[in-house]
Design a protein around this motif. Structure first.
Motif, short mmCIF file in Angstrom:
data_model
loop_
_atom_site.label_atom_id
_atom_site.label_comp_id
_atom_site.label_asym_id
_atom_site.label_seq_id
_atom_site.Cartn_x
_atom_site.Cartn_y
_atom_site.Cartn_z
N THR A 1 28.92 -4.75 25.97
CA THR A 1 30.02 -4.42 25.91
C THR A 1 30.25 -3.19 25.59
O THR A 1 30.79 -2.59 26.85
N THR A 2 29.30 -1.87 25.00
CA THR A 2 29.36 -1.12 25.22
C THR A 2 28.98 -0.66 26.23
O THR A 2 29.64 0.52 26.37
N PHE A 3 28.32 -0.33 26.91
CA PHE A 3 27.28 -0.44 28.49
C PHE A 3 28.55 -0.59 29.33
O PHE A 3 28.84 0.21 30.24
N ILE A 4 28.84 -1.49 29.57
CA ILE A 4 30.39 -1.95 30.39
C ILE A 4 30.93 -1.08 29.59
O ILE A 4 32.27 -0.48 30.96
N LYS A 5 31.84 -0.91 28.63
CA LYS A 5 33.37 -0.31 28.50
C LYS A 5 32.69 1.44 28.43
O LYS A 5 33.57 2.63 29.79
N GLU A 6 31.44 2.06 28.77
CA GLU A 6 31.32 3.21 29.33
C GLU A 6 31.07 3.62 30.64
O GLU A 6 31.23 4.37 30.94
N LYS A 7 30.07 2.63 30.83
CA LYS A 7 29.77 2.64 32.69
C LYS A 7 31.56 2.02 32.91
O LYS A 7 31.57 3.06 34.73
N PHE A 8 32.49 1.36 33.28
CA PHE A 8 33.55 1.35 34.07
C PHE A 8 34.77 1.82 33.29
O PHE A 8 35.64 1.85 33.94
N ASP A 9 35.08 1.99 31.78
CA ASP A 9 36.84 2.58 31.31
C ASP A 9 36.56 4.28 32.22
O ASP A 9 35.17 4.23 31.90
N GLU A 10 37.91 4.58 32.49
CA GLU A 10 37.84 5.68 32.75
C GLU A 10 38.61 6.69 32.09
O GLU A 10 39.74 6.46 31.00
N LYS B 1 31.47 -4.87 42.07
CA LYS B 1 32.32 -5.32 42.95
C LYS B 1 33.38 -6.28 42.89
O LYS B 1 34.71 -6.61 43.62
N HIS B 2 33.42 -6.71 41.17
CA HIS B 2 34.61 -7.17 40.72
C HIS B 2 34.83 -6.65 39.81
O HIS B 2 34.08 -7.40 39.07
N LEU B 3 35.47 -5.93 39.34
CA LEU B 3 35.54 -5.11 38.03
C LEU B 3 36.01 -6.49 36.69
O LEU B 3 36.38 -6.58 35.57
N THR B 4 36.91 -7.12 37.21
CA THR B 4 37.89 -8.27 36.43
C THR B 4 36.99 -9.10 35.85
O THR B 4 37.59 -10.22 35.55
N THR B 5 35.52 -8.93 36.51
CA THR B 5 34.36 -10.85 36.31
C THR B 5 34.84 -10.49 34.66
O THR B 5 34.18 -9.18 34.12
N THR B 6 34.48 -12.14 33.99
CA THR B 6 34.25 -11.43 32.59
C THR B 6 32.60 -12.47 32.12
O THR B 6 31.99 -13.06 33.40
N ILE B 7 31.62 -11.25 31.74
CA ILE B 7 30.10 -11.63 31.94
C ILE B 7 30.28 -12.74 30.53
O ILE B 7 30.36 -11.88 29.07
N VAL B 8 29.56 -13.53 30.85
CA VAL B 8 29.39 -14.34 29.50
C VAL B 8 27.78 -13.89 28.69
O VAL B 8 26.76 -14.39 29.45
N THR B 9 27.00 -13.96 27.90
CA THR B 9 25.62 -14.08 27.46
C THR B 9 25.67 -14.74 26.00
O THR B 9 26.49 -14.49 25.36
N ASN B 10 24.03 -13.94 25.25
CA ASN B 10 24.39 -14.44 24.19
C ASN B 10 24.42 -13.30 23.14
O ASN B 10 25.08 -12.61 23.79
N SER B 11 24.44 -13.62 22.08
CA SER B 11 25.44 -12.86 20.67
C SER B 11 24.17 -11.46 20.83
O SER B 11 24.97 -10.41 20.16
N VAL B 12 22.86 -11.40 20.66
CA VAL B 12 22.28 -10.32 20.17
C VAL B 12 22.88 -9.76 21.29
O VAL B 12 21.94 -8.40 21.66
N ILE B 13 22.01 -10.24 22.61
CA ILE B 13 22.98 -8.81 23.66
C ILE B 13 24.70 -8.14 23.84
O ILE B 13 24.42 -7.03 24.23
N SER B 14 25.39 -9.56 23.30
CA SER B 14 27.14 -8.66 23.71
C SER B 14 27.66 -7.56 23.23
O SER B 14 28.19 -6.79 23.38
N ASP B 15 26.78 -6.96 21.97
CA ASP B 15 27.32 -6.28 21.71
C ASP B 15 26.90 -5.04 22.08
O ASP B 15 27.50 -4.18 22.97
N GLY B 16 25.74 -4.73 22.62
CA GLY B 16 25.51 -3.12 23.59
C GLY B 16 25.74 -3.60 24.80
O GLY B 16 26.21 -2.81 25.77
#
Length: 78
Positions: free
Chosen positions: A69-78, A52-67
């Motif tokens: 980031t990859t998940f979001i890019k794969e799901k939302f980058d066209e 619903k809000h594609l420009t939202t910034t998601i902030v999380t801890n370092s353990v989760i961040s890398d994975g």
């Protein structure tokens, strides 16, 4: 996780949520008994928000961040 999974299945509920004792970690179990750990939970919430809000910034801890980031890019980058 065994206890919450069994409680969800025994009571035929849609969703179970469990927290550790100091509430800095959580997990959920769906109606089929499928477990969603912290990483999957954050990915699920991120997907819901970003749909619903594609420009939202998601902030999380370092353990989760890398994975995440990859998940979001794969799901939302066209």
């Amino acid at each position: 996780m065994k206890a919450i999974t069994q409680a969800v299945l025994d009571n035929k509920v849609d969703l179970g949520i469990i927290f550790d004792t100091d509430v800095d970690r959580s997990a959920i179990v769906d109606s089929t008994g499928r477990e969603f750990n912290q990483t999957r939970l954050i990915a699920l919430m991120s997907t819901i928000v970003l749909e619903k809000h594609l420009t939202t910034t998601i902030v999380t801890n370092s353990v989760i961040s890398d994975g995440l980031t990859t998940f979001i890019k794969e799901k939302f980058d066209e």
